[in-house]
Design a protein around this motif. Structure first.
Motif, short mmCIF file in Angstrom:
data_model
loop_
_atom_site.label_atom_id
_atom_site.label_comp_id
_atom_site.label_asym_id
_atom_site.label_seq_id
_atom_site.Cartn_x
_atom_site.Cartn_y
_atom_site.Cartn_z
N PHE A 1 -2.09 -9.39 7.40
CA PHE A 1 -2.69 -8.98 6.13
C PHE A 1 -3.74 -9.94 5.56
O PHE A 1 -4.28 -9.68 4.50
CB PHE A 1 -1.58 -8.69 5.12
N GLU B 1 -1.35 2.63 10.48
CA GLU B 1 -1.09 1.48 9.60
C GLU B 1 0.25 0.83 9.97
O GLU B 1 0.35 -0.39 10.05
CB GLU B 1 -1.01 1.94 8.13
N HIS B 2 1.25 1.68 10.17
CA HIS B 2 2.57 1.11 10.48
C HIS B 2 2.63 0.56 11.90
O HIS B 2 3.38 -0.38 12.17
CB HIS B 2 3.66 2.16 10.25
N ARG C 1 -8.30 -3.05 4.02
CA ARG C 1 -8.24 -2.05 5.09
C ARG C 1 -7.08 -1.07 4.93
O ARG C 1 -6.90 -0.18 5.75
CB ARG C 1 -8.22 -2.73 6.46
N PHE C 2 -6.28 -1.28 3.88
CA PHE C 2 -5.17 -0.37 3.59
C PHE C 2 -5.40 0.33 2.25
O PHE C 2 -4.46 0.81 1.63
CB PHE C 2 -3.85 -1.15 3.53
N SER C 3 -6.67 0.36 1.79
CA SER C 3 -6.90 0.73 0.39
C SER C 3 -7.37 2.16 0.17
O SER C 3 -7.64 2.55 -0.96
CB SER C 3 -7.91 -0.24 -0.24
N ALA D 1 -1.44 6.78 8.28
CA ALA D 1 -0.26 5.94 8.00
C ALA D 1 0.47 5.58 9.30
O ALA D 1 1.03 4.48 9.42
CB ALA D 1 0.69 6.67 7.05
N HIS E 1 0.82 -1.22 0.00
CA HIS E 1 0.00 0.00 0.00
C HIS E 1 0.85 1.27 0.00
O HIS E 1 0.40 2.31 -0.44
CB HIS E 1 -1.02 0.01 1.15
N SER F 1 -6.54 -6.99 11.38
CA SER F 1 -5.14 -7.32 11.07
C SER F 1 -4.52 -8.26 12.11
O SER F 1 -3.88 -9.24 11.75
CB SER F 1 -4.31 -6.02 11.00
N ASP G 1 5.56 7.36 5.84
CA ASP G 1 6.29 6.17 5.36
C ASP G 1 7.79 6.41 5.46
O ASP G 1 8.54 5.55 5.92
CB ASP G 1 5.95 5.87 3.89
N GLY H 1 -13.18 -2.16 4.39
CA GLY H 1 -12.13 -1.31 3.84
C GLY H 1 -12.58 -0.51 2.64
O GLY H 1 -11.95 0.48 2.28
N LEU I 1 -8.87 -1.72 11.07
CA LEU I 1 -7.44 -1.75 10.77
C LEU I 1 -6.69 -2.64 11.78
O LEU I 1 -5.90 -3.50 11.40
CB LEU I 1 -6.87 -0.33 10.80
#
Ligand code: F6P
Length: 527
Positions: A485, A470-471, A258-260, A467, A94, A344, A289, A144, A340
């Motif tokens: 994932f 996400e990370h 969910r990362f889209s 983000a 992603h 996950s 990122d 997502g 998320l």
């Protein structure tokens, strides 16, 4: 070797024995500069974790654990496109969706198509079957394919484009779509069918209802091309549905649902806030990122959030984590994080196919402040359960009104302080409270929290915020040795619902089901 058997884990377990009995009051007294020592700041974003039940030593030991789990190696494998989603043999890329000039050609080509499409809608160049311009957009998707753009559209409401309204439909319950369609004009409505697989029952049921609604007004199939677009990885099924290939915006199996948000799934958001703002959202995520991949562990924001979550879960025994945005615009952020984080890492079988043996994702939930204070905070303060929380606040209000924002911020700071430090019986007595009431007015405190202070709610900051989490989720997956994932846990219910639908609709032999399910089917038939 299992992570729990490593010296790094054992060292944390020993350390936890000594730290568990210590109160946050004591930790703050022991270190006058605790805030300076246990907070991080970058690009106007401040992460204060001094109210977590940790010390500098805890953080060092936790960072050792991340090293033992080979976090850097997993980051590299993700970036290089290895199929780290091993149960589906898929890469996890992603980040490539928001890589700007460095994005793969297919990503840039889709972004360019999306931009052109947004501009045509906004300029009125794109017209409905009757020649009128589009005034309303309905995103039909779920999980997502819904939560990201829905949450971000609300979060960036201050950037809402004029003359276009964006709506979201997810639930298969007719109560979701029926009132919305009743309020819209099919001549000026665009439907976006957002589904990675294009097989999701809820989305396809709602999309068919919307298509029937359009056709009833238009009387001709050709209207679909003016009023329906699809976002999917499955071209065949979008075509079968009747959406022309030119109206399909693709994405790829290396983007998890969910990362889209950063893919074409963000189209409804881009229509709501305009293309420039959408690009800034991508730029914000890209900034996070770069930080995540380059910052040392001691300054790494996503890693820090992940380590604190793991500490609270596995060493202090917390089973939940509350997300408390002191921002009405972020009031869907807890719901977004529920998918998320829990989809996950809500797993118990590790990457080696072995039982994990320890707790994984806490139950994520929350509500915007100050509303939550008037409902469930009572339990936070005096309910006797350990509930770590993440406070999120904005330095600058996105909807400034005299007198509102300072009071909102004061409440945020007041709550995290009250949760951390509580109020002792002596303090209650000193305030002149009658003895009989003293026990009721004691606040034990010692509830850990992190406060994330954002400069404001512009698209760049929102991109960074999303983000960041996400990370965090990626790091936790690595630490727990889970594949963050896949989502096999959603399948069984879907399968059973498929078998039950005809039994509920038409009747038939339900003997394969248990007595409770049979009883409920029978009860549904006796109206
Ligand atoms: O059932 C869970 C799930 O697969 C999520 O992971 C996904 O985001 C959602 O359903 C929607 O899936 P799709 O985009 O394929 O319709």
């Amino acid at each position: 070797m299992k992570l729990t058997q490593t010296p790094a884990w054992q060292a944390l377990a020993c350390h936890a024995e000594t730290l568990r009995p210590r109160h946050l009051r004591e930790l703050f007294t022991a270190d006058e500069h605790r805030f300076e020592h246990l907070s991080l700041s970058r690009n106007g974003l401040l992460l204060d974790y001094s109210k977590q039940r940790v010390t500098g030593e805890t953080m060092t030991l936790l960072r050792n654990l991340a090293e033992t789990a080979d976090l850097a190696g997993w980051q590299r494998r993700m970036v290089e496109g290895e199929p780290i989603n091993h149960t589906e043999q898929r890469a996890v890329r992603h980040m490539a969706l928001r890589a700007g000039d460095q994005a793969p050609p297919e990503v840039r080509a889709t972004l360019a198509r999306l931009q052109r499409f947004c501009e045509r809608i906004h300029s009125g160049d794109w017209r409905g079957f009757s020649g009128e311009r589009i005034s309303d957009v309905v995103n039909i998707g779920i999980g997502g394919s819904d939560l990201g753009p829905r949450m971000a559209t609300l979060a960036l409401a201050a950037r809402q484009q004029p003359d276009i309204r964006v709506h979201y439909i997810a639930n298969i319950d007719g109560a979701d779509i029926a009132p919305l369609l009743a309020s819209l004009n099919p001549r000026t409505t665009l439907c976006i069918v957002a589904s990675k697989t294009f097989t999701t029952l809820e989305t396809l049921t709602n999309a068919r209802t919307a298509r029937d609604w359009l056709l009833a007004a238009a009387g001709q199939e050709s209207a679909i091309a003016r009023h329906f677009v699809a976002i999917s990885t499955n071209r065949e099924l979008t075509q079968q549905f009747g959406i022309p290939a030119d109206n399909v915006f693709e994405f790829w199996d290396w983007v998890g649902g969910r990362f889209s948000l950063w893919s074409a799934i963000g189209l409804s958001l881009a229509l709501a806030i305009g293309w420039r703002n959408f690009e800034q959202l991508l730029a914000g995520a890209r900034r996070m990122d770069e930080h995540f991949l380059s910052a040392p562990a001691s300054e790494n924001l996503p890693l820090t959030l992940a380590l604190l979550s793991l500490w609270n879960t596995n060493f202090l025994g917390a089973s939940t984590e509350a997300i408390l945005p002191y921002s009405q615009s972020l009031h869907l952020f807890p719901a977004y994080l529920q998918q998320l984080e829990m989809e996950s890492n809500g797993k118990q079988i590790d990457r080696d196919g072995e039982p994990l043996g320890i707790a994984s994702s806490p139950v994520i939930w929350g509500e915007s402040g100050t509303n939550g204070q008037h409902s469930f905070y009572q339990l936070f303060h005096q309910g006797g359960r350990l509930i770590p929380s993440d406070f999120i606040a904005l330095r600058q209000a996105d909807f400034p009104l005299p007198g509102h924002h300072p009071a909102l911020l004061a409440n945020c700071l007041a709550q995290s302080a009250a949760l951390a430090f509580g109020q002792t019986a002596d303090e209650v007595r000193a305030a002149g409270v009658p003895e009989a009431l003293v026990p009721y007015k004691v606040f034990p405190g010692n509830q850990p929290s992190t406060t994330l202070l954002l400069p404001g709610l512009d698209p760049t900051t929102l991109g960074e915020l999303i983000a960041l989490f996400e990370h965090k989720v990626f790091c936790l997956g690595v630490l727990w040795n889970l594949n963050a994932f896949d989502q096999w846990g959603v399948e069984l219910g879907k399968q059973l619902a498929g078998q039950l639908t005809p039994l509920i609709e038409e009747g038939g032999d339900a003997s394969a089901f248990d007595s409770s399910t049979r009883g409920l089917i029978a009860a549904l038939k006796t109206r």
